[in-house]
Design a protein around this motif. Structure first.
Motif, PDB file in Angstrom:
ATOM      1  N   ASP A   1      -2.113   3.913  -0.754  1.00 26.02           N
ATOM      2  CA  ASP A   1      -3.019   4.283   0.325  1.00 26.02           C
ATOM      3  C   ASP A   1      -2.188   4.357   1.606  1.00 26.02           C
ATOM      4  O   ASP A   1      -1.881   3.333   2.223  1.00 26.02           O
ATOM      5  CB  ASP A   1      -4.131   3.243   0.448  1.00 26.02           C
ATOM      6  CG  ASP A   1      -5.176   3.581   1.498  1.00 26.02           C
ATOM      7  OD1 ASP A   1      -4.893   4.388   2.415  1.00 26.02           O
ATOM      8  OD2 ASP A   1      -6.283   3.018   1.414  1.00 26.02           O
TER       9      ASP A   1
ATOM     10  N   TYR B   1       0.822  -1.211   0.000  1.00 26.95           N
ATOM     11  CA  TYR B   1       0.000   0.000   0.000  1.00 26.95           C
ATOM     12  C   TYR B   1       0.859   1.267   0.000  1.00 26.95           C
ATOM     13  O   TYR B   1       0.481   2.268  -0.588  1.00 26.95           O
ATOM     14  CB  TYR B   1      -0.951   0.009   1.203  1.00 26.95           C
ATOM     15  CG  TYR B   1      -2.161  -0.855   0.989  1.00 26.95           C
ATOM     16  CD1 TYR B   1      -3.159  -0.491   0.089  1.00 26.95           C
ATOM     17  CD2 TYR B   1      -2.314  -2.047   1.679  1.00 26.95           C
ATOM     18  CE1 TYR B   1      -4.278  -1.291  -0.115  1.00 26.95           C
ATOM     19  CE2 TYR B   1      -3.424  -2.847   1.487  1.00 26.95           C
ATOM     20  CZ  TYR B   1      -4.400  -2.461   0.591  1.00 26.95           C
ATOM     21  OH  TYR B   1      -5.505  -3.258   0.387  1.00 26.95           O
TER      22      TYR B   1
ATOM     23  N   CYS C   1      -1.726  -2.181  -6.415  1.00 25.09           N
ATOM     24  CA  CYS C   1      -2.922  -1.559  -5.860  1.00 25.09           C
ATOM     25  C   CYS C   1      -2.741  -0.041  -5.914  1.00 25.09           C
ATOM     26  O   CYS C   1      -1.667   0.441  -6.259  1.00 25.09           O
ATOM     27  CB  CYS C   1      -3.153  -1.999  -4.407  1.00 25.09           C
ATOM     28  SG  CYS C   1      -1.856  -1.465  -3.277  1.00 25.09           S
TER      29      CYS C   1
END
Length: 88
Positions: A39, A30, A36
């Protein structure tokens, strides 16, 4: 969307080092946006959990990451980590 099998995440294995390493890798995924969307809140959450479970690398990365986050983001990440720890 990134997927990581956390089934058994509550079960220590390999002398208790596999779980913190897996959680550290999830936090790094992340933090860097690997497979992905990046975050920082999720990254801090997973690095915090890995640190609680004994990963010194996770504790160092969590501290570095916190420097790029607002106080509200850090508070949210800590709350989410606490909720995850309570459930697992």
């Amino acid at each position: 969307m990134a997927r990581l099998d956390l089934q058994g995440a509550g079960t220590p294995c390999a002398g208790g080092t596999a779980q913190p390493e897996m959680l550290f890798q999830l936090g790094m995924m992340y933090a860097t946006g690997r497979d992905c969307d990046m975050d920082l809140v999720a990254a801090h959450k997973w690095l915090n959990i890995a640190a609680i479970k004994g990963s010194e690398r996770a504790a160092q990365m969590r501290a570095e990451l916190a420097g790029a986050m607002s106080k509200a983001e850090i508070a949210r990440a800590l709350r989410e980590a606490r909720e995850w720890m309570t459930q697992h």
